[in-house]
Design a protein around this motif. Structure first.
Motif, PDB file in Angstrom:
ATOM      1  N   ASP A   1     -16.670  -8.388  -4.754  1.00  0.00           N
ATOM      2  CA  ASP A   1     -16.190  -9.158  -3.604  1.00  0.00           C
ATOM      3  C   ASP A   1     -15.605 -10.505  -4.016  1.00  0.00           C
ATOM      4  OD1 ASP A   1     -18.446 -10.436  -4.427  1.00  0.00           O
ATOM      5  OD2 ASP A   1     -19.436 -10.477  -2.476  1.00  0.00           O
ATOM      6  N   LYS A   2     -15.055 -10.560  -5.232  1.00  0.00           N
ATOM      7  CA  LYS A   2     -14.507 -11.821  -5.714  1.00  0.00           C
ATOM      8  C   LYS A   2     -12.981 -11.854  -5.756  1.00  0.00           C
ATOM      9  CE  LYS A   2     -18.522 -13.129  -8.491  1.00  0.00           C
ATOM     10  NZ  LYS A   2     -19.010 -13.565  -9.822  1.00  0.00           N
ATOM     11  N   LEU A   3     -12.330 -10.716  -5.602  1.00  0.00           N
ATOM     12  CA  LEU A   3     -10.873 -10.679  -5.716  1.00  0.00           C
ATOM     13  C   LEU A   3     -10.243 -11.490  -4.592  1.00  0.00           C
ATOM     14  CD1 LEU A   3      -8.613  -9.366  -7.458  1.00  0.00           C
ATOM     15  CD2 LEU A   3      -8.439  -7.617  -5.681  1.00  0.00           C
ATOM     16  N   TYR A   4      -9.514 -12.553  -4.966  1.00  0.00           N
ATOM     17  CA  TYR A   4      -8.907 -13.408  -3.951  1.00  0.00           C
ATOM     18  C   TYR A   4      -7.382 -13.458  -4.056  1.00  0.00           C
ATOM     19  CZ  TYR A   4      -8.128 -17.191  -7.356  1.00  0.00           C
ATOM     20  OH  TYR A   4      -7.690 -17.941  -8.432  1.00  0.00           O
ATOM     21  N   ARG A   5      -6.819 -12.905  -5.135  1.00  0.00           N
ATOM     22  CA  ARG A   5      -5.362 -12.971  -5.299  1.00  0.00           C
ATOM     23  C   ARG A   5      -4.854 -11.622  -5.810  1.00  0.00           C
ATOM     24  NH1 ARG A   5      -2.573 -17.961  -5.828  1.00  0.00           N
ATOM     25  NH2 ARG A   5      -0.347 -17.624  -6.148  1.00  0.00           N
ATOM     26  N   LEU A   6      -3.911 -11.005  -5.077  1.00  0.00           N
ATOM     27  CA  LEU A   6      -3.388  -9.682  -5.421  1.00  0.00           C
ATOM     28  C   LEU A   6      -1.867  -9.704  -5.312  1.00  0.00           C
ATOM     29  CD1 LEU A   6      -3.710  -6.650  -6.030  1.00  0.00           C
ATOM     30  CD2 LEU A   6      -4.030  -6.294  -3.558  1.00  0.00           C
ATOM     31  N   ASN A   7      -1.201  -9.328  -6.399  1.00  0.00           N
ATOM     32  CA  ASN A   7       0.262  -9.274  -6.420  1.00  0.00           C
ATOM     33  C   ASN A   7       0.713  -7.827  -6.573  1.00  0.00           C
ATOM     34  OD1 ASN A   7       3.015  -9.546  -6.851  1.00  0.00           O
ATOM     35  ND2 ASN A   7       2.816 -11.304  -8.233  1.00  0.00           N
ATOM     36  N   LEU A   8       1.354  -7.299  -5.518  1.00  0.00           N
ATOM     37  CA  LEU A   8       1.911  -5.946  -5.518  1.00  0.00           C
ATOM     38  C   LEU A   8       3.428  -5.995  -5.359  1.00  0.00           C
ATOM     39  CD1 LEU A   8      -0.736  -4.263  -3.157  1.00  0.00           C
ATOM     40  CD2 LEU A   8      -0.614  -4.091  -5.657  1.00  0.00           C
ATOM     41  N   GLY A   9       4.012  -7.121  -5.721  1.00  0.00           N
ATOM     42  CA  GLY A   9       5.446  -7.307  -5.539  1.00  0.00           C
ATOM     43  C   GLY A   9       6.302  -6.441  -6.450  1.00  0.00           C
ATOM     44  N   LYS A  10       7.521  -6.207  -6.000  1.00  0.00           N
ATOM     45  CA  LYS A  10       8.540  -5.461  -6.730  1.00  0.00           C
ATOM     46  C   LYS A  10       8.052  -4.088  -7.163  1.00  0.00           C
ATOM     47  CE  LYS A  10      12.502  -6.245  -9.701  1.00  0.00           C
ATOM     48  NZ  LYS A  10      13.165  -7.067 -10.736  1.00  0.00           N
ATOM     49  N   ASN A  11       7.691  -3.310  -6.165  1.00  0.00           N
ATOM     50  CA  ASN A  11       7.340  -1.916  -6.371  1.00  0.00           C
ATOM     51  C   ASN A  11       8.142  -1.073  -5.379  1.00  0.00           C
ATOM     52  OD1 ASN A  11       5.047  -1.384  -8.443  1.00  0.00           O
ATOM     53  ND2 ASN A  11       4.453  -3.314  -7.460  1.00  0.00           N
ATOM     54  N   ASN A  12       7.675   0.120  -5.093  1.00  0.00           N
ATOM     55  CA  ASN A  12       8.400   1.008  -4.180  1.00  0.00           C
ATOM     56  C   ASN A  12       7.563   1.344  -2.948  1.00  0.00           C
ATOM     57  OD1 ASN A  12      10.680   1.254  -5.938  1.00  0.00           O
ATOM     58  ND2 ASN A  12       9.528   2.704  -7.181  1.00  0.00           N
ATOM     59  N   LEU A  13       6.804   0.374  -2.471  1.00  0.00           N
ATOM     60  CA  LEU A  13       5.924   0.586  -1.328  1.00  0.00           C
ATOM     61  C   LEU A  13       6.726   0.587  -0.035  1.00  0.00           C
ATOM     62  CD1 LEU A  13       2.992  -1.779  -2.379  1.00  0.00           C
ATOM     63  CD2 LEU A  13       3.098   0.718  -2.617  1.00  0.00           C
ATOM     64  N   ALA A  14       6.573   1.654   0.751  1.00  0.00           N
ATOM     65  CA  ALA A  14       7.294   1.768   2.009  1.00  0.00           C
ATOM     66  C   ALA A  14       6.466   1.268   3.189  1.00  0.00           C
ATOM     67  CB  ALA A  14       7.710   3.216   2.247  1.00  0.00           C
ATOM     68  N   GLU A  15       5.187   1.003   2.966  1.00  0.00           N
ATOM     69  CA  GLU A  15       4.329   0.481   4.021  1.00  0.00           C
ATOM     70  C   GLU A  15       3.242  -0.395   3.412  1.00  0.00           C
ATOM     71  OE1 GLU A  15       1.412   4.388   4.340  1.00  0.00           O
ATOM     72  OE2 GLU A  15       2.806   3.926   5.960  1.00  0.00           O
ATOM     73  N   VAL A  16       2.606  -1.173   4.247  1.00  0.00           N
ATOM     74  CA  VAL A  16       1.512  -2.026   3.787  1.00  0.00           C
ATOM     75  C   VAL A  16       0.332  -1.132   3.412  1.00  0.00           C
ATOM     76  CG1 VAL A  16      -0.100  -3.863   4.410  1.00  0.00           C
ATOM     77  CG2 VAL A  16       2.255  -3.925   5.269  1.00  0.00           C
ATOM     78  N   PRO A  17      -0.168  -1.232   2.173  1.00  0.00           N
ATOM     79  CA  PRO A  17      -1.278  -0.361   1.763  1.00  0.00           C
ATOM     80  C   PRO A  17      -2.583  -0.759   2.430  1.00  0.00           C
ATOM     81  CG  PRO A  17      -0.810  -1.962   0.044  1.00  0.00           C
ATOM     82  CD  PRO A  17       0.260  -2.134   1.090  1.00  0.00           C
ATOM     83  N   SER A  18      -3.525   0.177   2.445  1.00  0.00           N
ATOM     84  CA  SER A  18      -4.850  -0.110   2.996  1.00  0.00           C
ATOM     85  C   SER A  18      -5.640  -0.949   2.001  1.00  0.00           C
ATOM     86  CB  SER A  18      -5.598   1.197   3.282  1.00  0.00           C
ATOM     87  OG  SER A  18      -6.918   0.920   3.701  1.00  0.00           O
TER      88      SER A  18
END
Length: 482
Positions: free
Chosen positions: A197-214
């Motif tokens: 429960d410590k993850l506070y920063r997530l970068n998923l930029g510049k991929n091929n995501l067509a929707e916001v992931p769960s």
């Protein structure tokens, strides 16, 4: 002091070891000295206060092996260990046996396989791991699961296509995770389960995501980057579980509309960037849930043909509103009614605005920066700007077809006053067009030449301006964006 050289990963790693203290007992290794450069060539070592920083890069594996000798059975301490710019496609099991490393970089080494026990012996002290610019096609879950003290994982610029369930399981201390510029088009429902429960920063930029992931398992996430994907729709519930999110970046996607309640789960959100999409419509309930905390809203480079005042009216603490590079033609007098009291930075540049009515800025009691450059304004009267002169520290109206007439003399006086104070800087010259079609510099206009009565300085007639300390009329200094 002893120094160890261990053959791992196909290269020779030079490491400082504990300093022997009184009675032959090892003492703290802070500031461990490096071996002479001739002994570790082609690797290099820099002495750091927390231990040596070692780099092996731009050399062939065989050359490294030939250049360094091996010292074994030594207690090792390495603050930073870097492998860069050479070919090593596989990280073998137990490659780091006997080493104590805090920060490990294996970048641009063409890694495609990280065997399951390759990082196991680093589990106790490894804090950061950089595997960027490699050829990984999947997250090396089995190798990572032992790293229970890892706080930062960099997997940028790889070939990862799918994030499967529990892809990062075991990383209980993980705080920052970056997967920028991969090939991801699928992120499974529980991809991030098992990360603690410590993850506070997530970068998923510049991929091929067509929707916001769960991402509902990431209850402590504060910064989420989804820029440069192909997201077309945001749905109600897309951000379920992210109650602590502070910053959301959705720049450069293909979002067409903002429906009602799509951000309603983000009550703590402070900054929202939706620039460079194709948004033409915003529901008047789109920003429900953001009333108390949203301060920074970027809607520039979209397809809005009006200021979405009904949607914005609930944002009581908005400080910056960026609407640059849209298709706005007019600004109604009630455009900022109800939510303008807190706005300090307003960007309306690069639209198609032809007229600013006298009462438009009446509610903007805190406005400091106003950008109106690259529009179609022919007039900007003193009556129009009077309500904001107490607080304004920057105004940019460059690149407008302003007419040189008596109603513009207030700006001439204003510019001269602040040029005298040496606080006036202009990147783009402010000009107007005379009735004889000549282009004139506004700061050089003279009332007599325009057939106007002598103009009383706005500094004398408008007491509001006289109390603004060092008003920075950086007219176009804020043209930070071209």
């Amino acid at each position: 002091m002893g120094v160890g050289v261990v053959v791992t990963l196909g290269v020779v790693l030079v490491v400082g070891v504990g300093v022997v203290g009184v009675g032959g007992q090892p003492r703290a290794a802070d500031g461990v000295a490096c071996l002479p450069s001739t002994d570790i060539f082609p690797c290099t070592c820099k002495e750091k206060s927390r231990g040596p920083s070692i780099a092996c890069e731009n050399v062939g594996e065989a050359k490294v092996l030939r250049s360094l000798s091996v010292l074994k059975n030594r207690s090792t301490v390495i603050y930073r260990l870097m492998f860069r710019n050479f070919d090593f496609p596989k990280v073998h099991d137990y490659s780091f046996l006997g080493l104590d490393v805090q920060h490990l970089t294996m970048s641009r080494t063409n890694i495609s396989v990280v065997e399951s026990s390759s990082l196991r012996t680093l589990a106790h002290n490894l804090e950061t791991l950089d595997l960027s610019y490699n050829n990984l096609k999947a997250v090396p879950t089995a190798a990572l699961k032992h790293l229970q003290n890892l706080s930062f994982l960099n997997l940028n610029y790889n070939m990862i296509k799918v994030l499967g369930q529990a892809a990062f399981s075991g990383l209980r201390a993980l705080e920052r995770l970056s997967l920028y510029d991969n090939k991801m088009d699928t992120i499974e429902e529980n991809a991030f389960s098992g990360t603690g429960d410590k993850l506070y920063r997530l970068n998923l930029g510049k991929n091929n995501l067509a929707e916001v992931p769960s991402l509902h398992t990431l209850s402590k996430l504060q910064v989420l980057t989804l820029t440069d994907n192909i997201i077309t729709v945001i749905r109600e519930g897309s951000f379920r579980g992210l109650e602590m999110l502070d910053m959301l970046m959705l720049e450069n996607n293909q979002i067409r509309t903002l429906e009602a309640n799509v951000f309603s789960d983000l009550s703590k959100l402070n900054s929202l960037n939706i620039k460079q999409n194709i948004i033409a419509n915003i529901s008047h309930l789109a920003f429900v849930g953001l009333e108390d905390n949203l301060e920074w809203l970027e809607l520039g480079h979209n397809r809005l043909d009006h200021i979405p005042s009904h949607a914005l009216s609930r944002l009581h603490n908005l400080r910056q509103l960026d609407l640059d590079s849209n298709r706005i033609v007019e600004v109604p007098e009630d455009a900022f009614e109800g939510y303008g009291k807190s706005i300090k930075f307003l960007m309306l540049n690069r639209n198609n605005i032809k007229t600013i009515l006298p009462m438009t800025f009446f509610d903007l009691h805190s406005l400091e920066w106003l950008k109106l450059s690259h529009n179609e304004l022919t007039k900007l009267t003193e009556d129009t700007v009077q309500p904001i002169l107490d607080t304004l520290t920057m105004i940019d109206v460059s690149h407008n077809p302003l007419e040189c007439d008596c109603e513009l003399m207030w700006m001439t006086s204003w510019l001269r006053e602040f040029m005298r104070r040496e606080t006036y800087k202009s990147v783009a010259k402010h000009t107007c067009t005379h009735r004889n079609r000549r282009t004139l510099d506004i700061i050089e206009l003279r009332a007599g030449d325009l057939g106007c009565p002598e103009y009383n300085s706005i500094m004398g007639s408008a007491s509001s301006l006289s109390v603004v300390p060092a008003l920075i009329v950086c007219l176009a200094l804020m043209t930070l964006q071209p």
